[in-house]
Design a protein around this motif. Sequence first.
Motif, PDB file in Angstrom:
ATOM      1  N   ALA A   1     -51.080 -36.892 -38.651  1.00 50.61           N
ATOM      2  CA  ALA A   1     -50.917 -37.323 -40.001  1.00 50.61           C
ATOM      3  C   ALA A   1     -49.561 -37.744 -40.300  1.00 50.61           C
ATOM      4  O   ALA A   1     -49.186 -38.883 -41.109  1.00 50.61           O
ATOM      5  N   ARG A   2     -48.521 -37.133 -39.612  1.00 47.37           N
ATOM      6  CA  ARG A   2     -47.096 -37.546 -40.060  1.00 47.37           C
ATOM      7  C   ARG A   2     -46.576 -38.748 -39.320  1.00 47.37           C
ATOM      8  O   ARG A   2     -46.025 -39.402 -39.852  1.00 47.37           O
ATOM      9  N   GLN A   3     -47.345 -38.933 -38.062  1.00 45.08           N
ATOM     10  CA  GLN A   3     -47.074 -40.102 -37.229  1.00 45.08           C
ATOM     11  C   GLN A   3     -47.635 -41.563 -38.243  1.00 45.08           C
ATOM     12  O   GLN A   3     -47.144 -42.477 -37.960  1.00 45.08           O
ATOM     13  N   LEU A   4     -48.683 -41.320 -38.802  1.00 45.46           N
ATOM     14  CA  LEU A   4     -49.454 -42.402 -39.653  1.00 45.46           C
ATOM     15  C   LEU A   4     -48.668 -42.558 -41.077  1.00 45.46           C
ATOM     16  O   LEU A   4     -48.915 -43.196 -41.750  1.00 45.46           O
ATOM     17  N   GLY A   5     -47.574 -41.694 -41.378  1.00 42.62           N
ATOM     18  CA  GLY A   5     -46.813 -41.879 -42.611  1.00 42.62           C
ATOM     19  C   GLY A   5     -47.173 -40.959 -43.742  1.00 42.62           C
ATOM     20  O   GLY A   5     -46.557 -41.033 -44.856  1.00 42.62           O
ATOM     21  N   PHE A   6     -48.150 -40.101 -43.553  1.00 42.03           N
ATOM     22  CA  PHE A   6     -48.514 -39.242 -44.560  1.00 42.03           C
ATOM     23  C   PHE A   6     -47.293 -38.072 -44.791  1.00 42.03           C
ATOM     24  O   PHE A   6     -46.604 -37.657 -43.837  1.00 42.03           O
ATOM     25  N   THR A   7     -47.101 -37.619 -46.078  1.00 39.09           N
ATOM     26  CA  THR A   7     -46.016 -36.680 -46.277  1.00 39.09           C
ATOM     27  C   THR A   7     -46.898 -35.421 -46.929  1.00 39.09           C
ATOM     28  O   THR A   7     -48.057 -35.414 -47.306  1.00 39.09           O
ATOM     29  N   PRO A   8     -46.204 -34.106 -46.871  1.00 41.52           N
ATOM     30  CA  PRO A   8     -46.879 -33.020 -47.149  1.00 41.52           C
ATOM     31  C   PRO A   8     -47.044 -33.028 -48.663  1.00 41.52           C
ATOM     32  O   PRO A   8     -46.144 -33.077 -49.490  1.00 41.52           O
TER      33      PRO A   8
ATOM     34  N   GLU B   1     -44.651 -30.511 -34.032  1.00 42.45           N
ATOM     35  CA  GLU B   1     -45.071 -30.006 -32.399  1.00 42.45           C
ATOM     36  C   GLU B   1     -46.477 -29.572 -32.698  1.00 42.45           C
ATOM     37  O   GLU B   1     -47.203 -29.445 -31.702  1.00 42.45           O
ATOM     38  N   LEU B   2     -46.981 -29.083 -34.040  1.00 44.20           N
ATOM     39  CA  LEU B   2     -48.403 -28.661 -34.187  1.00 44.20           C
ATOM     40  C   LEU B   2     -49.567 -29.658 -34.024  1.00 44.20           C
ATOM     41  O   LEU B   2     -49.543 -30.893 -34.322  1.00 44.20           O
ATOM     42  N   THR B   3     -50.609 -29.264 -33.839  1.00 41.36           N
ATOM     43  CA  THR B   3     -51.882 -30.165 -33.902  1.00 41.36           C
ATOM     44  C   THR B   3     -53.105 -29.562 -34.664  1.00 41.36           C
ATOM     45  O   THR B   3     -54.153 -29.917 -34.792  1.00 41.36           O
ATOM     46  N   ASP B   4     -52.459 -28.659 -35.819  1.00 42.77           N
ATOM     47  CA  ASP B   4     -53.462 -27.980 -36.513  1.00 42.77           C
ATOM     48  C   ASP B   4     -54.217 -28.999 -37.546  1.00 42.77           C
ATOM     49  O   ASP B   4     -53.357 -29.924 -37.785  1.00 42.77           O
ATOM     50  N   GLU B   5     -55.112 -28.783 -37.943  1.00 38.37           N
ATOM     51  CA  GLU B   5     -55.949 -30.054 -38.755  1.00 38.37           C
ATOM     52  C   GLU B   5     -55.441 -29.961 -40.199  1.00 38.37           C
ATOM     53  O   GLU B   5     -55.236 -28.617 -40.928  1.00 38.37           O
TER      54      GLU B   5
ATOM     55  N   ALA C   1     -44.897 -25.643 -44.937  1.00 36.34           N
ATOM     56  CA  ALA C   1     -44.352 -24.198 -44.949  1.00 36.34           C
ATOM     57  C   ALA C   1     -45.408 -23.387 -44.717  1.00 36.34           C
ATOM     58  O   ALA C   1     -45.268 -22.384 -43.695  1.00 36.34           O
ATOM     59  N   GLY C   2     -46.664 -23.366 -45.006  1.00 29.54           N
ATOM     60  CA  GLY C   2     -47.781 -22.516 -44.524  1.00 29.54           C
ATOM     61  C   GLY C   2     -47.927 -22.630 -43.064  1.00 29.54           C
ATOM     62  O   GLY C   2     -48.459 -21.658 -42.267  1.00 29.54           O
ATOM     63  N   LEU C   3     -47.977 -23.875 -42.480  1.00 29.52           N
ATOM     64  CA  LEU C   3     -48.123 -24.140 -41.029  1.00 29.52           C
ATOM     65  C   LEU C   3     -47.221 -23.446 -40.102  1.00 29.52           C
ATOM     66  O   LEU C   3     -47.302 -22.925 -38.954  1.00 29.52           O
ATOM     67  N   ALA C   4     -45.866 -23.679 -40.515  1.00 31.38           N
ATOM     68  CA  ALA C   4     -44.779 -23.093 -39.966  1.00 31.38           C
ATOM     69  C   ALA C   4     -44.719 -21.627 -39.789  1.00 31.38           C
ATOM     70  O   ALA C   4     -44.318 -20.955 -39.186  1.00 31.38           O
ATOM     71  N   ASP C   5     -45.060 -21.049 -41.096  1.00 31.92           N
ATOM     72  CA  ASP C   5     -45.225 -19.740 -41.097  1.00 31.92           C
ATOM     73  C   ASP C   5     -46.266 -19.091 -40.222  1.00 31.92           C
ATOM     74  O   ASP C   5     -46.317 -18.033 -39.666  1.00 31.92           O
ATOM     75  N   ARG C   6     -47.626 -19.792 -40.352  1.00 27.22           N
ATOM     76  CA  ARG C   6     -48.442 -19.376 -39.408  1.00 27.22           C
ATOM     77  C   ARG C   6     -48.203 -19.403 -37.884  1.00 27.22           C
ATOM     78  O   ARG C   6     -48.302 -18.540 -37.235  1.00 27.22           O
ATOM     79  N   LYS C   7     -47.390 -20.449 -37.630  1.00 25.20           N
ATOM     80  CA  LYS C   7     -46.889 -20.431 -36.211  1.00 25.20           C
ATOM     81  C   LYS C   7     -45.739 -19.621 -35.899  1.00 25.20           C
ATOM     82  O   LYS C   7     -45.837 -18.837 -34.889  1.00 25.20           O
ATOM     83  N   ARG C   8     -45.190 -19.071 -36.749  1.00 21.23           N
ATOM     84  CA  ARG C   8     -43.931 -18.272 -36.563  1.00 21.23           C
ATOM     85  C   ARG C   8     -44.754 -16.795 -36.194  1.00 21.23           C
ATOM     86  O   ARG C   8     -44.302 -16.089 -35.458  1.00 21.23           O
ATOM     87  N   THR C   9     -45.723 -16.514 -37.335  1.00 21.19           N
ATOM     88  CA  THR C   9     -46.449 -15.200 -37.036  1.00 21.19           C
ATOM     89  C   THR C   9     -47.420 -15.219 -35.812  1.00 21.19           C
ATOM     90  O   THR C   9     -47.061 -13.981 -35.083  1.00 21.19           O
ATOM     91  N   ALA C  10     -47.760 -16.077 -35.462  1.00 23.65           N
ATOM     92  CA  ALA C  10     -48.433 -16.204 -34.165  1.00 23.65           C
ATOM     93  C   ALA C  10     -47.484 -15.959 -32.967  1.00 23.65           C
ATOM     94  O   ALA C  10     -48.079 -15.137 -32.008  1.00 23.65           O
ATOM     95  N   ASP C  11     -46.195 -16.505 -33.086  1.00 28.62           N
ATOM     96  CA  ASP C  11     -45.317 -16.276 -31.798  1.00 28.62           C
ATOM     97  C   ASP C  11     -45.066 -14.913 -31.827  1.00 28.62           C
ATOM     98  O   ASP C  11     -44.834 -14.504 -30.891  1.00 28.62           O
TER      99      ASP C  11
ATOM    100  N   LEU D   1     -39.401 -29.361 -37.922  1.00 26.25           N
ATOM    101  CA  LEU D   1     -39.537 -29.311 -36.618  1.00 26.25           C
ATOM    102  C   LEU D   1     -40.667 -28.461 -35.715  1.00 26.25           C
ATOM    103  O   LEU D   1     -41.132 -29.113 -34.939  1.00 26.25           O
ATOM    104  N   ILE D   2     -40.959 -27.502 -36.346  1.00 23.73           N
ATOM    105  CA  ILE D   2     -42.118 -26.809 -36.079  1.00 23.73           C
ATOM    106  C   ILE D   2     -43.451 -27.542 -36.255  1.00 23.73           C
ATOM    107  O   ILE D   2     -44.102 -27.684 -35.373  1.00 23.73           O
ATOM    108  N   VAL D   3     -43.465 -27.932 -37.423  1.00 24.68           N
ATOM    109  CA  VAL D   3     -44.952 -28.786 -37.984  1.00 24.68           C
ATOM    110  C   VAL D   3     -44.986 -30.069 -36.917  1.00 24.68           C
ATOM    111  O   VAL D   3     -46.090 -30.318 -36.625  1.00 24.68           O
TER     112      VAL D   3
END
Length: 166
Positions: free
Chosen positions: A136-143, A101-105, A151-161, A97-99
């Motif tokens: 990337a997710r909209q185009l069908g790529f998976t992590p 909404e992100l636009t990180d590269e 996990a890394g991007l979600a943790d980074r977002k939580r830390t920033a928040d 859910l967090i990821v």
Amino acid sequence: MLAALGLLVPALTSAQTHWAWLSVGASGAAAVVLVLDWWLRRRSGTQAAGTAVVDHQVSAGDQRSVPGGAGDEAPESPPDQAHLEPGEEDTDAADALIVSELTDEVRVLDERPRYHLADCSWLAARASLGLPVDEARQLGFTPCAVCRPDAGLADRKRTADRSEAD
């Protein structure tokens, strides 16, 4: 292949065996052509026409693992891992859910199903293209399971928040 099939029809409908032998010969010739084509494509490493322009992310530390040591001359993928695809990260619902909404590269490879963090060890010296993670997710790529970008991007977002809240 079509010639072999075309010759097989008279072989089955008539009592003459030469049609069957001609069909077998045409099948053998088609097999030789297919194997030769596969071998030539594998040897030359051709890419499909119209591939995207990509940047080669090779740091000085990565050059030691690239044959020849020159980042710009690196093959698209190291020979020992050319056909191995990393697994998909098992992302929990909160991180997804967090990821979403992100636009990180994140980094993607042409005709590969995974997206990666820029420092993913699986990417190594492979040519990759940067995309926002939501795209990337909209185009069908998976992590990727190796670098675990969700996990890394979600943790980074939580830390920033948390930092903004303090």
